[in-house]
Design a protein around this motif. Structure first.
Motif, short mmCIF file in Angstrom:
data_model
loop_
_atom_site.label_atom_id
_atom_site.label_comp_id
_atom_site.label_asym_id
_atom_site.label_seq_id
_atom_site.Cartn_x
_atom_site.Cartn_y
_atom_site.Cartn_z
N GLY A 27 -7.70 0.43 -6.11
CA GLY A 27 -8.75 0.20 -5.57
C GLY A 27 -10.10 0.32 -6.74
N ALA A 28 -11.10 -0.23 -6.29
CA ALA A 28 -12.22 -0.26 -7.52
C ALA A 28 -13.42 0.23 -6.72
CB ALA A 28 -12.35 -1.56 -7.92
N GLY A 80 -8.59 -8.84 -9.03
CA GLY A 80 -7.49 -8.29 -8.72
C GLY A 80 -7.41 -7.21 -7.86
N ALA A 81 -8.75 -6.27 -7.43
CA ALA A 81 -8.53 -5.16 -6.74
C ALA A 81 -8.07 -5.52 -5.12
CB ALA A 81 -10.02 -4.51 -6.68
N ASP A 82 -7.30 -4.28 -4.76
CA ASP A 82 -6.97 -4.73 -3.41
C ASP A 82 -8.11 -4.12 -2.16
OD1 ASP A 82 -4.23 -5.53 -3.64
OD2 ASP A 82 -3.97 -3.60 -4.78
N TYR A 83 -8.84 -2.84 -2.72
CA TYR A 83 -9.84 -2.60 -1.73
C TYR A 83 -11.02 -2.15 -2.50
CZ TYR A 83 -8.93 2.25 -2.82
OH TYR A 83 -8.54 3.53 -3.41
N ILE A 84 -12.16 -1.83 -1.80
CA ILE A 84 -13.31 -1.52 -2.71
C ILE A 84 -13.96 -0.15 -2.07
CG2 ILE A 84 -15.66 -2.07 -2.98
CD1 ILE A 84 -13.62 -4.10 -4.32
N MET A 106 -15.58 -12.97 0.77
CA MET A 106 -14.84 -11.73 0.35
C MET A 106 -14.21 -11.08 1.62
SD MET A 106 -14.32 -8.35 -0.34
CE MET A 106 -15.60 -7.74 0.23
N THR A 107 -12.89 -11.03 1.63
CA THR A 107 -12.42 -10.51 2.67
C THR A 107 -11.59 -9.02 2.24
OG1 THR A 107 -9.95 -11.65 2.26
CG2 THR A 107 -11.71 -12.59 3.85
N LEU A 108 -11.84 -8.59 1.20
CA LEU A 108 -10.87 -7.27 1.02
C LEU A 108 -11.74 -5.97 1.87
CD1 LEU A 108 -10.71 -6.88 -2.89
CD2 LEU A 108 -9.22 -7.59 -1.50
#
Length: 376
Positions: free
Chosen positions: A270-271, A286-290, A325-327
């Motif tokens: 996550g970022a 390459g983050a998976d969620y925000i 952006m779909t994260l």
């Protein structure tokens, strides 16, 4: 539309938790496909999955252990073209032509691939247009589309008449829980887990690695008992060693690409973000969620970025979604229960809180209230 997940081909630590989590979230089945694993390794993986989940699993190899361990299905392929003698469970098969769909129509369900250009197999081009299949009158009620399937394509597949979709890499991407609890201790954590929280971030900025690890060794087993995801704040070097599910990286911490290179593709990263550009940069890295914030002033974080408020969230989410952006995006920073309906309307996927739960008289009840308020 029913969804089936197909495991990555190689075994990986903690995979059993990911499998159970998908089934808990409503996926129809999980196919265990490990072409290079021997029977002992596959049996060991199955042994770590509680028995009540196994009826919703299908094996692509080692059919001899399916009945022994209560696995509900087998999937036929070139390596294993027939089910075991006397098999009474579900039988499925992969098909790569319309003729094969007709030939194996008597099985419980079929995969048709590749429908779209494959995500995981470079050069594996899609061959079956959903619209063309629908126009040709091909019966697809018991057919699952495979190959290049993403969440954004499910509507098209449903319109074409597919009974479901099967996903490989896309299935294992993080779909963050709506409530993330940030804590620096295991004290009171079980009450939060009883309340329904299934995502815990351990954040201990001003302690040694030894102190952090000592707490983590109490937090992780507790979370495992409730099927909760465990994320470390920073401490990238401790994630694999202690068996956490992933790491959350601040804007001043290790860059996401560097963390990804160290941790591999299957660890959650996550970022933190404060602007639309931050989010797009993290997504591209390459983050998976925000974690997007802060919503308002909070005393739990030093060096606070500019306050966003509701209008800030609305603007940032519009910008990011318009760019594809779909994260998952989680709001954070001084959030109160009464803020939840308005925050949800901004387009974020969930919230991360600390003091709202920790400072309450009854953390279990407060956790339930947060989840119920968000959902309703």
């Amino acid at each position: 539309m029913k969804l089936i997940a197909i495991t990555p081909p190689t075994l990986r630590p903690g995979e059993e938790h990911d499998i159970c989590r998908l089934l808990d979230r409503g996926w129809a089945r999980v196919h265990i496909r490990k072409p290079e694993a021997d029977a002992r390794d596959v049996a060991a993986l199955l042994g770590r999955i509680p028995p009540h989940y196994r009826a919703s699993l299908s094996l692509h190899d080692h059919f001899d252990i399916a009945a022994e361990l209560g696995v509900g299905g087998v999937h036929l392929n070139a390596r294993n073209p027939l089910p075991p003698d006397g098999w009474r469970g579900t039988v499925s098969r992969s098909c790569h032509s319309i003729d094969e769909l007709e030939r194996y129509a008597g099985l419980d369900y079929l995969f048709l691939s590749p429908v779209y250009d494959s995500i995981s197999k470079q050069g594996y081009k899609g061959r079956f247009s959903p619209d063309a299949l629908a126009a040709a009158g091909v019966t697809l009620e018991r057919v699952f589309a495979l190959g290049g399937v993403t969440y954004g394509r499910l509507t098209e597949l449903c319109r074409a008449g597919f009974g479901g979709a099967a996903m490989l890499s896309e299935a294992w991407k993080v779909k963050s829980d709506m409530l993330q609890f940030i804590t620096d201790t295991d004290r009171g954590l079980e009450a939060v887990l009883r309340g329904g929280c299934r995502w815990v971030q351990l954040r201990m900025k001003d302690v040694t690695d030894e102190e952090f690890a000592d707490t983590a060794r109490r937090v992780i087993p507790l979370c495992r008992r409730y099927g909760a995801t465990v994320i470390f704040d920073d401490r990238v070097h401790l994630v694999a060693a202690l068996g956490a599910d992933g790491v959350h990286i601040g804007k001043k911490d290790m860059p996401v690409p560097e963390a990804r290179a160290l941790l591999g593709q299957h660890i959650i990263i996550g970022a933190t973000a404060n602007t639309a550009d931050d989010i797009m940069d993290a997504a591209g890295a390459g983050a998976d969620y925000i974690g997007l914030g802060p919503f308002r002033f909070t005393t739990t974080k030093k060096g606070l970025a500019p306050i966003l408020g509701l209008e800030g969230y609305r603007s940032i989410m519009r910008q990011c979604r318009s760019k594809g952006m779909t994260l998952p995006v989680v709001a954070i920073g001084g959030i109160l229960t009464e803020d939840l309906p308005a925050i949800r309307e901004t387009g974020v996927d969930g919230i991360a809180v600390s003091g709202l739960i920790r400072n309450s008289d009854n953390p279990e009840t407060t956790t339930k209230e947060i989840i119920d308020t968000w959902k309703n």
